[in-house]
Design an enzyme around this catalytic site. Sequence first.
Site, short mmCIF file in Angstrom:
data_model
loop_
_atom_site.label_atom_id
_atom_site.label_comp_id
_atom_site.label_asym_id
_atom_site.label_seq_id
_atom_site.Cartn_x
_atom_site.Cartn_y
_atom_site.Cartn_z
N HIS A 138 0.81 -1.21 0.00
CA HIS A 138 0.00 0.00 0.00
C HIS A 138 0.85 1.27 0.00
CE1 HIS A 138 -3.13 -2.94 0.91
NE2 HIS A 138 -3.89 -2.09 0.26
N ARG A 193 -10.52 4.78 -0.27
CA ARG A 193 -9.94 3.96 0.79
C ARG A 193 -10.07 4.69 2.13
NH1 ARG A 193 -5.88 2.66 -3.54
NH2 ARG A 193 -5.65 0.40 -3.60
N ARG A 226 -15.30 2.67 0.51
CA ARG A 226 -15.08 1.32 1.02
C ARG A 226 -15.00 1.39 2.54
NH1 ARG A 226 -9.81 -1.85 -0.90
NH2 ARG A 226 -8.75 -0.38 0.48
N GLU A 255 -12.04 -9.99 -4.17
CA GLU A 255 -10.59 -10.02 -3.92
C GLU A 255 -10.14 -11.40 -3.48
OE1 GLU A 255 -9.24 -6.15 -2.04
OE2 GLU A 255 -10.93 -6.66 -0.78
N ASN A 290 -5.45 -6.37 -6.98
CA ASN A 290 -4.20 -6.51 -6.22
C ASN A 290 -4.30 -7.72 -5.29
OD1 ASN A 290 -3.78 -4.01 -7.35
ND2 ASN A 290 -4.33 -2.89 -5.50
N ASP A 291 -5.37 -7.74 -4.51
CA ASP A 291 -5.51 -8.87 -3.59
C ASP A 291 -5.90 -10.15 -4.33
OD1 ASP A 291 -4.80 -8.17 -0.94
OD2 ASP A 291 -6.45 -6.73 -0.96
N ARG A 300 1.81 -9.83 -1.39
CA ARG A 300 2.02 -8.65 -2.23
C ARG A 300 3.05 -7.68 -1.68
NH1 ARG A 300 -3.80 -5.54 -1.69
NH2 ARG A 300 -2.71 -3.62 -2.17
N CYS A 321 -10.89 -2.09 -9.58
CA CYS A 321 -10.21 -0.95 -8.94
C CYS A 321 -8.80 -1.29 -8.46
CB CYS A 321 -11.05 -0.41 -7.79
SG CYS A 321 -11.39 -1.61 -6.50
C1 PEP Z 1 -7.15 -4.45 -4.34
O1 PEP Z 1 -6.90 -5.33 -3.52
O2 PEP Z 1 -7.01 -4.58 -5.57
C2 PEP Z 1 -7.63 -3.15 -3.89
C3 PEP Z 1 -8.04 -2.24 -4.72
O3 PEP Z 1 -7.60 -2.91 -2.55
P1 PEP Z 1 -6.26 -2.54 -1.74
O4 PEP Z 1 -5.15 -2.37 -2.74
O5 PEP Z 1 -6.54 -1.31 -0.98
O6 PEP Z 1 -6.07 -3.73 -0.88
MG MG Z 2 -7.57 -5.15 -1.47
#
Ligand code: PEP
Ligand code: MG
Length: 754
Positions: free
Chosen positions: A360, A467, A503, A603, A626-627, A637, A674
């Site tokens: 992050h 976020r 979120r 996710e 991402n997740d 990650r 996203c």
């Molecule tokens: C994701 O996981 O793709 C996401 C958008 O949430 P974050 O990156 O805040 O975990």
């Molecule tokens: Mg996420």
Amino acid sequence: MLATLRSIAESVSRQANLDSALVCFVQMVKDAMKTQCCSIYFADYSQDNFVLMATEGLNPDAVGKFRIGFTEGLVGLVAQREEPINIAFAKSHPRFKLSPEVNEEGYNAFLSVPVVHQKKVLGVIVVQQKMARVFSQDEESFLITLSAQLASQLAHAEIKEILRQDESSHQTSVLKGVSSAPGIGIGQAFVVLPKLDFKSIELLKDSDVTEQRRLFTQAVAATRKEFNTLSMTLSDSIPHEALAVFDVYQQLLDAKSLGHNVEMQLQEGWCAKSALKIVIERLISQFNAMQDPYIKERAVDVKDIGLRVLHHLVNTEHAVKNYPPNTILIANTLTPAMLAEVPKGHLTGVVSVNGSANSHASILTRAMGIPAIWGIEDLPLLQFNGKPMILDAFAGRLYISPSQMLMDEYTELQHQDNLLNNRFLAEQDSESITLDGEHVSLLLNAGLELNTEQSSAHICDGVGLYRTEAWFMQKGQFPSQAEQENWYREVLTSYHPNPVVMRTLDIGGDKVLDYFNITEENPFLGWRGIRISLDHPELFLDQLKAMLKANIGLGNLKIMLPMISGTEEVDESLALFEQAYFELSEKYPEQTIERPDIGIMLEVPSSVFMLPEWSKKVDFCSVGSNDLTQYLLAVDRANARVAELFNPYHPGVLRVLNKVAHECEQYELPFSLCGELGGDPEGAILLIAMGYRRLSMNLSSLNKVKWVLRRLNVSDMEQLLSECLAQSTAKQVLRLTRSFMLEHKLGDLFYTPK
Ligand code: PEP
Ligand code: MG
């Protein structure tokens, strides 16, 4: 054995340079294994051979001169096989090669292991003995363990050596990392040390003994003062006897103990920090070696005192230094707070030794448009401080003390990059529509940098991911409902009438609140996102109510739930939402409280298979790629070691994303994405081809993606997608997308300078 292993590793790390580290290493291994010979060879990839770097038992004159080819002799075989060789009669092995220049004729027994760091053979350790015998399993394991432990140490030593050479010869050195936010930064390094540790202190000499003594004395005085204040503050609250510990601390700081030992090191030419490091580490290992558990415990005190003195030493250095106007921030593990401390406009680039491009904190640098690289070699950082640098975050390279020629070259490249960004900027107010007339909603991932984000409200179609946790992370405690309501109202108003997908709190994993302790072995598989909210309904209800109240009279709120993995979580969240809605409606009968759309994030892999059921319960979904990538590929990650495996272009991930689009269409569930993939032009193209018409991304990607899609037809993207989905590796996929971009005259985007 363990103690011996540790003592060898510690002694080697204490050496001032690579040569003395290797000499120390072979000596200690030979003694520990009670053999007659230990040697270490380093791989020289420029000449395809190994060079003898240090030996105890072979001809000392051969050190630095004797070389043996990668495919030659037993040394070559160990490296080729990447496994140990343990034989009683070396000479009888078919691969044995007699090398008279090293004088090894007298030895028979031969045990050798490769030194491997990040899949690369760095060298080979050889232990030899006159008596013909096979080394025991224990001896073999000992050498293997030692080699594994020392591999990274030696790799660092090698890099440290390069850096040292650069100092004396004024040559440019280069380190590699993983690019996380593209761009070029030219500036001066500023190292932030969040948690001072002796490990991060590089052993350095300084001939000005008087100045080093002055620095040390000053730091000791400051530490004494600190202890006095501490003991005075605590005098009312702890028993008198307990305060005696401060007397002991003061005594340890006396000239007779710490001072005397440090003085001896200063006399030997070490700088104050190095002298302190040597003395404290030695004391700690002496205390640790004691049998008496009480005395052993004193190692902790010594470390504590040492760190306090070190802290003052480093602070005096840093106090006079301000962030340079073109700061390249270097940290062990970058945190958002470190970024926030740099004065506005001073930040030119970011380097984080640990962590990865998908963490992050890294997303934050991308959102800010600051070039950043992650996961360079784990080095003692302070030696970078103040050095001129070029950060090439296209290629993931960091040039230290660059030559004027390189500087000129990169200044020109930076200029070209700015020109390209200006081309994107020129179209920021145009519609995001493909050549064949498909509108794609481009939304903002927001919550990280309020000011810049809000001033860009006009260039996006709303916020696809807000976020909320980013704001919680900046606070010293959980914000009250009223505070949240004000905050959310400000956000909703900024983008009104466009929608804002807020979120609910998504903490856990690598997102921690200082005031809410979560310590877990596997934080990404632990208490995260909705799991925490459901376990703390009081916090969840507060947040939902604050959002609903903030939306009164505006009506552009949508609520999204993170990390949903099961139907119970959907049901429980919806039930709590009903409760929040009902309670508010009762409390404010005169107000019209709107019912916002409620959606879920996809996710967790299980969620992808639940769409038939969940599409009846929720109003929309958004893929958190991402997740989803992290969990599909089982790759943390935030872990630099496996960063190369984190690849959303993996055909497995792409096929899942494609399935989501098809199922959402089938079940008529509005969907978007996203994660960071949507902000990558190649990713955006594939997603549009799959059917995604809402992509949410960082501000720094938005103009670029818009510019790209305005130059392409969806039908061409679909053709590309069908080829990509048929590939079996991410590499093949990326080869296809890259040539597609070149074919469509979008090659400027991949203008990778080096
Ligand atoms: C994701 O996981 O793709 C996401 C958008 O949430 P974050 O990156 O805040 O975990
Ligand atoms: Mg996420």
